[in-house]
Design an enzyme around this catalytic site. Structure first.
Site, PDB file in Angstrom:
ATOM      1  CG  ASP A 154     -41.874  54.968  27.834  1.00  0.00           C
ATOM      2  OD1 ASP A 154     -42.243  55.464  28.907  1.00  0.00           O
ATOM      3  OD2 ASP A 154     -41.107  55.545  27.047  1.00  0.00           O
ATOM      4  CG  ASP A 165     -41.820  59.652  31.733  1.00  0.00           C
ATOM      5  OD1 ASP A 165     -40.587  59.813  31.670  1.00  0.00           O
ATOM      6  OD2 ASP A 165     -42.456  59.012  30.882  1.00  0.00           O
TER       7      ASP A 165
END
Length: 482
Positions: free
Chosen positions: A393, A333
């Site tokens: 997420d 990420d």
């Protein structure tokens, strides 16, 4: 060179006048705009998109006098156009662009005498303005301040925490049913095979992260083709996930259990109707996915079902695998958000480009929870009418929460791991939103969610003196022994 988003407020000549707002890009180093309509002055719009205004002879004398003029982009600099427009008496210059809007980055040296507002607007918005408001349109520009906080984040927060908590709880329920099952050699072997099919090992974790990296890069370069593959996969996976979620609820209802026989098997009629309903929901979303007024609701429902089913089905065998998965995806990420801008030609991160649709592609990847922004601003019109949270997420920390819940069931620890990890996830989400509000730019949520959940789970295991068992997993989770 600074570039800012603003709003063009257009008003038609009807009674009562019809009004509509459009996105503009302007340079605050060249001109300052009022922050509300109270101090804004209107001008009549003159549509000259048949010219690029690189030569004053292109426009008949007196046509631009005291008008807001819109011309096409191209062939000369923005400020050269502005100087010609101002010399012809224009009050405002709008430059229509067919490509994606980009910052106004001309050098102002030599053009200090230009005082009229200059802004970039989408050509499609000019066309829409003529169709919606008519040929006689009055316009003005203003730039309201960006709100410090948008309450759509509260909705995102509630959806995310609810999905993670419910997914973890559902995984624990399935684990409890396994523990209570009558253990026989045949059932034990069947369950072992089932667990191997859905359990992440350290090797499969690494392979999964590598696939994620490769897929993201392929999407960046071949977005306009692969986006439809992702949409198709999402429709199929979300329909199956919605069916699994609703079937689990329907299974608790002791009504409508009539069955029909087919191919030497019997199936409940209500499950057939449920399957048709789930397929229809996915198809309706696929057809109307670009309808911003309500399609986001259906996408969020399908997305929540997808995340719930993923968290419940994929099982982490131990905390070691959780650390490897969450740690690698955290690096993934951060790299694709913060590091890739130094590699790409346009200086944009690969993650942000893919999420927004590279090169202005209108199709968006259906891998996010979307909630319309509740606070009105220029960003709502220009590029971010929704607050977004990626499925990753939710799913990635959710797999850890699910492992904590199953470990609670296996050890009879009264949900202490599950509750503490869920609370840590909620704290991580709040921290993400705080940083988002302070930095005014998209954040890799895993940067805050992963440390919060991993550290909290580790502290609970260390405090309860169960770290070794928590790290390796229980004997039931790893594999049954006779």
């Amino acid at each position: 060179v600074a570039a800012d988003e603003g709003i063009l407020h257009a008003s038609g000549s009807g009674v009562p006048p019809v009004t509509k707002d459009y996105c503009i890009i302007y340079n605050s180093n060249w001109i300052s705009l009022p922050n509300s309509l109270d101090n804004a002055s209107f001008s009549t719009l003159e549509n000259l998109t048949s010219t690029v205004l690189c030569n004053s002879s292109e426009v008949p004398s007196g046509l631009m006098k005291d008008k807001a003029v819109v011309v096409m982009r191209g062939n000369c600099t923005f400020l050269e156009k502005a100087r010609i427009a101002q010399r012809s008496g224009a009050k405002m210059l709008l430059i229509a662009s067919k490509p994606r809007l980009s910052p106004l980055s001309d050098n102002k040296t030599g053009f200090e005498d230009v005082t009229i507002p200059v802004a970039l607007i989408r050509y499609n918005d000019i066309v829409d303005m003529q169709l919606t408001l008519g040929n006689e349109v009055n316009v003005t520009l203003y730039s309201p301040p960006l709100p410090e906080f948008d309450y759509s984040m509260v909705v995102i927060f509630l959806i995310a925490v609810f999905t993670v908590a419910l997914g973890g709880y559902w995984s624990g329920v399935a684990e409890l049913e396994n523990l209570k099952a009558i253990v026989s050699p045949g059932e034990r072997e069947t369950r072992r095979k089932k667990e191997e099919n859905v359990t992440f090992t350290p090797v499969t974790v690494i392979l999964f992260v590598v696939i994620c990296c490769v897929m993201l890069v392929l999407l960046y370069f071949f977005y306009k083709w692969l986006v439809y593959v992702i949409i198709s996969v999402f429709c199929l996976a979300s329909a199956m996930s919605l069916y699994n979620c609703l079937a689990a609820l329907i299974g608790e209802i002791p009504f409508g259990q009539c069955r029909i026989a087919c191919c030497n098997k019997s199936i409940e009629v209500r499950l057939i109707f449920l399957a048709v309903f789930c397929i229809a929901a996915a198809v309706v979303w696929a057809v109307f996915r670009n309808e911003d007024r309500w399609a986001w609701i259906l996408q969020d429902i399908l997305g929540v079902a997808f995340c719930l089913n993923f968290i419940k089905t994929l099982k982490m065998p131990n905390f070691k695998s959780c650390v490897i998965l969450l740690g690698l995806l955290l690096l993934y990420d951060v790299f694709f958000v913060f590091i890739t801008p130094f590699i790409t030609k346009n200086g944009a991160s690969i993650m942000v480009e893919v999420a927004a649709g590279p090169f202005g592609n209108s199709e968006k990847l259906p891998v996010v929870i979307r909630v319309p922004r509740l606070e009105y601003s220029a960003s709502t019109l220009c590029d971010m009418p929704f607050s977004l949270l990626g499925f990753g997420d939710i799913i990635v920390p959710g797999l850890l929460v699910a492992y904590c819940r199953r470990f609670d069931v296996q050890t009879g620890s009264s949900s202490v791991y599950y509750i503490s990890c869920t609370i840590a996830y909620a704290i991580g989400m709040v921290l993400t939103f705080i940083v988002l509000a302070l930095m005014k730019m998209g954040q890799p949520a895993l940067l805050y969610l992963v440390p919060c959940t991993l550290i909290t789970s580790s502290l609970v295991a260390w405090r309860r003196k169960e770290m070794k068992k928590f790290w390796k997993g229980s004997s039931y989770q790893v594999g049954w022994m006779p």
